[in-house]
Design a protein around this motif. Structure first.
Motif, short mmCIF file in Angstrom:
data_model
loop_
_atom_site.label_atom_id
_atom_site.label_comp_id
_atom_site.label_asym_id
_atom_site.label_seq_id
_atom_site.Cartn_x
_atom_site.Cartn_y
_atom_site.Cartn_z
N PHE A 14 0.81 -1.21 0.00
CA PHE A 14 0.00 0.00 0.00
C PHE A 14 0.85 1.27 0.00
O PHE A 14 0.31 2.37 0.03
N GLY A 15 2.18 1.11 0.00
CA GLY A 15 3.06 2.26 -0.07
C GLY A 15 3.52 2.80 1.26
O GLY A 15 4.08 3.90 1.33
N TYR A 16 3.32 2.04 2.35
CA TYR A 16 3.66 2.52 3.69
C TYR A 16 4.96 1.90 4.18
O TYR A 16 5.24 0.73 3.91
N LYS A 17 5.73 2.67 4.93
CA LYS A 17 6.96 2.16 5.51
C LYS A 17 6.65 0.96 6.39
O LYS A 17 5.70 0.97 7.17
N ASP A 18 7.49 -0.08 6.26
CA ASP A 18 7.22 -1.34 6.95
C ASP A 18 8.30 -1.61 7.99
O ASP A 18 9.39 -1.03 7.95
N GLY A 19 7.97 -2.51 8.94
CA GLY A 19 8.95 -2.98 9.90
C GLY A 19 9.41 -1.95 10.91
O GLY A 19 10.58 -1.94 11.30
N ILE A 20 8.50 -1.10 11.37
CA ILE A 20 8.91 -0.03 12.28
C ILE A 20 9.13 -0.55 13.70
O ILE A 20 10.10 -0.18 14.35
N GLY A 21 8.26 -1.39 14.20
CA GLY A 21 8.37 -1.83 15.58
C GLY A 21 8.26 -3.34 15.72
O GLY A 21 7.61 -4.01 14.93
N ASN A 22 8.94 -3.88 16.74
CA ASN A 22 8.88 -5.30 17.02
C ASN A 22 9.01 -5.48 18.53
O ASN A 22 9.85 -4.82 19.16
N PRO A 23 8.19 -6.32 19.16
CA PRO A 23 8.28 -6.49 20.61
C PRO A 23 9.67 -6.96 21.03
O PRO A 23 10.31 -7.76 20.33
N THR A 24 10.14 -6.48 22.15
CA THR A 24 11.41 -6.91 22.70
C THR A 24 11.14 -7.99 23.74
O THR A 24 10.38 -7.79 24.68
N ILE A 25 11.78 -9.13 23.57
CA ILE A 25 11.50 -10.30 24.40
C ILE A 25 12.58 -10.46 25.46
O ILE A 25 13.78 -10.39 25.16
N GLU A 26 12.16 -10.68 26.69
CA GLU A 26 13.07 -10.83 27.81
C GLU A 26 14.06 -11.96 27.55
O GLU A 26 13.68 -13.06 27.15
N GLY A 27 15.34 -11.68 27.81
CA GLY A 27 16.37 -12.70 27.64
C GLY A 27 16.96 -12.76 26.26
O GLY A 27 17.94 -13.49 26.04
N SER A 28 16.41 -11.99 25.32
CA SER A 28 16.91 -12.06 23.95
C SER A 28 18.20 -11.27 23.77
O SER A 28 18.97 -11.54 22.84
N ASP A 32 8.71 1.45 22.72
CA ASP A 32 8.23 0.08 22.79
C ASP A 32 7.87 -0.34 24.21
O ASP A 32 7.22 -1.35 24.42
N GLY A 33 8.33 0.41 25.20
CA GLY A 33 8.04 0.06 26.57
C GLY A 33 9.00 -0.99 27.09
O GLY A 33 10.01 -1.32 26.46
N SER A 34 8.69 -1.57 28.24
CA SER A 34 9.56 -2.57 28.84
C SER A 34 9.50 -3.87 28.05
O SER A 34 8.59 -4.12 27.27
N VAL A 35 10.50 -4.70 28.28
CA VAL A 35 10.55 -5.98 27.59
C VAL A 35 9.41 -6.88 28.06
O VAL A 35 8.91 -6.75 29.19
N LEU A 36 9.00 -7.79 27.21
CA LEU A 36 7.91 -8.71 27.51
C LEU A 36 8.45 -10.07 27.88
O LEU A 36 9.49 -10.51 27.36
N LYS A 37 7.76 -10.75 28.77
CA LYS A 37 8.16 -12.09 29.18
C LYS A 37 8.20 -13.03 27.96
O LYS A 37 7.32 -12.97 27.10
N ALA A 38 9.19 -13.89 27.94
CA ALA A 38 9.37 -14.78 26.80
C ALA A 38 8.17 -15.69 26.58
O ALA A 38 7.83 -16.05 25.45
N GLY A 39 7.48 -16.03 27.67
CA GLY A 39 6.34 -16.94 27.56
C GLY A 39 5.15 -16.38 26.81
O GLY A 39 4.22 -17.11 26.49
N GLU A 40 5.17 -15.06 26.51
CA GLU A 40 4.11 -14.50 25.69
C GLU A 40 4.26 -14.93 24.23
O GLU A 40 3.32 -14.81 23.45
N PHE A 41 5.45 -15.43 23.86
CA PHE A 41 5.70 -15.80 22.47
C PHE A 41 6.28 -17.21 22.32
O PHE A 41 6.06 -17.87 21.32
N VAL A 42 7.10 -17.63 23.30
CA VAL A 42 7.86 -18.87 23.17
C VAL A 42 7.40 -19.87 24.22
O VAL A 42 7.26 -19.53 25.41
N LEU A 43 7.16 -21.08 23.80
CA LEU A 43 6.70 -22.13 24.70
C LEU A 43 7.79 -22.55 25.68
O LEU A 43 8.98 -22.60 25.33
N GLY A 44 7.38 -22.82 26.91
CA GLY A 44 8.31 -23.31 27.91
C GLY A 44 8.83 -22.25 28.85
O GLY A 44 9.70 -22.53 29.68
#
Length: 352
Positions: free
Chosen positions: A156-170, A178-190
């Motif tokens: 659609f002509g819009y800039k892409d890839g501006i933000g991505n969540p930051t995962i704890e421990g990465s 982006d705010g504080s980092v997010l717990k890994a369990g919000e995205f990764v199993l275990g």
């Protein structure tokens, strides 16, 4: 999941069907030497990223035990075609109109390759080809090449890839806004999530830990229809741009509407330290950036319209393929629009 994509990028998806369980298991062993590890995500061993995913039908084709299969969420076991009405795939988007082999149960393994250039992609693509080409019990049922324009824009002509969540421990840095980092369990199993609990995980643990759930969708992007809508509901190009920004939540440059409410600001859009550094506290009613704008729905930030915004996250990564629609005028039928692949990395806790 832990890495941002290079920009620009090129890539390929290879979808496989497993006809021989032994061949499928052999493939998994070979891929284990090629799939990227999160242990050194900032210094990958190969010049391109390679990831592998299995569908529920794929797990069945590998003859995973029924006891283990029953530990997977019902939504994953059903698949998207069976849940079409629930997720809104009806009428012209119904499974009967999907491009084969989607919705047929013939997709068992999905290989995703991503690189900064064609030369780097070719190196890992050849390794992936050798991993499956010598096994007669496997069939390639679909291949999709994709790439990003050098401008870094979406279909659609819009800039892409501006933000991505930051995962704890990465080890990744969290950019302003982006705010504080997010717990890994919000995205990764275990791993523990934002509630402090361990989300349900398939068993035995080898089937789940360090994995995630992914929805792979191939979409037709109706660029011409979007342009016609803007044209028909605006009096001039400036009004068209403002209406589009109200729908998207950002201007085409990437400048957020909340920081540039009246006109695009390309310098703001290009500044990675500013273009994501904002909140919605100054616009509680959505008069500047509507609550229904794509950017505000995808990342509500400090909005209170959906409850706790730190829970049940989803990472969306879209990629383009096909020829672009030229010009700014509402599209004519002879012009072909871009299409879009949408890769959703779902929270380990599946939506119900």
């Amino acid at each position: 999941m832990l890495r941002n994509r290079p920009s620009p990028y090129v890539g390929t998806y290879i979808l496989l069907r497993v006809d021989d369980p032994s061949a499928g298991r052999e493939l998994m062993g070979r891929l284990a030497e090629l799939v990227d590890s999160a242990a050194n995500w900032w210094q990958p061993d190969l010049p391109a990223l390679l990831n592998a995913g299995l569908t529920y039908r794929g797990l069945e084709a590998l003859q995973v035990s029924p006891a283990a299969l029953n530990t997977f969420p019902e939504e994953f076991r059903q698949g998207m075609a069976a849940r079409a009405e629930f997720i809104g795939d009806t009428e012209e988007s119904a499974p009967a109109r999907w491009e084969p082999p989607f919705g047929t149960g013939q997709v068992h393994v999905v290989l995703s390759l991503l690189a900064a250039d064609q030369e780097s992609l070719a190196v890992v693509l050849e390794r992936a080809r050798k991993a499956h080409a010598q096994l007669p019990g496997l069939q390639v049922v679909h291949r999709q090449d994709f790439y990003q324009l050098s401008t870094g824009r979406t279909s659609f002509g819009y800039k892409d890839g501006i933000g991505n969540p930051t995962i704890e421990g990465s080890g990744a840095e969290s950019p302003p806004g982006d705010g504080s980092v997010l717990k890994a369990g919000e995205f990764v199993l275990g791993y523990r999530d934002e509630t402090g609990n361990l989300p349900p995980m398939p068993q035995p643990a080898e089937l789940g830990r360090n994995g995630t759930f992914v929805a792979w969708r191939k979409l037709h992007t109706r660029v011409a229809a979007f342009r016609r809508y803007l044209h028909d509901n605006s009096g001039n190009p400036e009004e068209e741009s403002l209406l589009a920004a109200k729908i998207v939540g950002r201007w085409q440059s990437g400048a957020p509407l909340i920081l540039a409410p009246e006109h695009d600001d390309p310098a703001l859009g290009a500044d990675d330290q500013r273009n994501n550094d904002f909140r919605y506290e100054s616009d509680p009613r959505g008069t500047i950036c509507p609550h229904g704008a794509h950017a505000r729905r995808a990342n509500p930030r400090d909005s209170e319209i959906i409850g706790d915004i730190r829970l049940h996250h989803m990472i969306r990564r879209g990629t383009n393929y096909g020829p672009p629609l030229s010009g700014r005028h509402p599209g004519r039928r002879r012009r072909r629009p871009w299409h879009r692949l949408r890769l959703h990395r779902l929270a380990p806790r599946p939506a119900v």
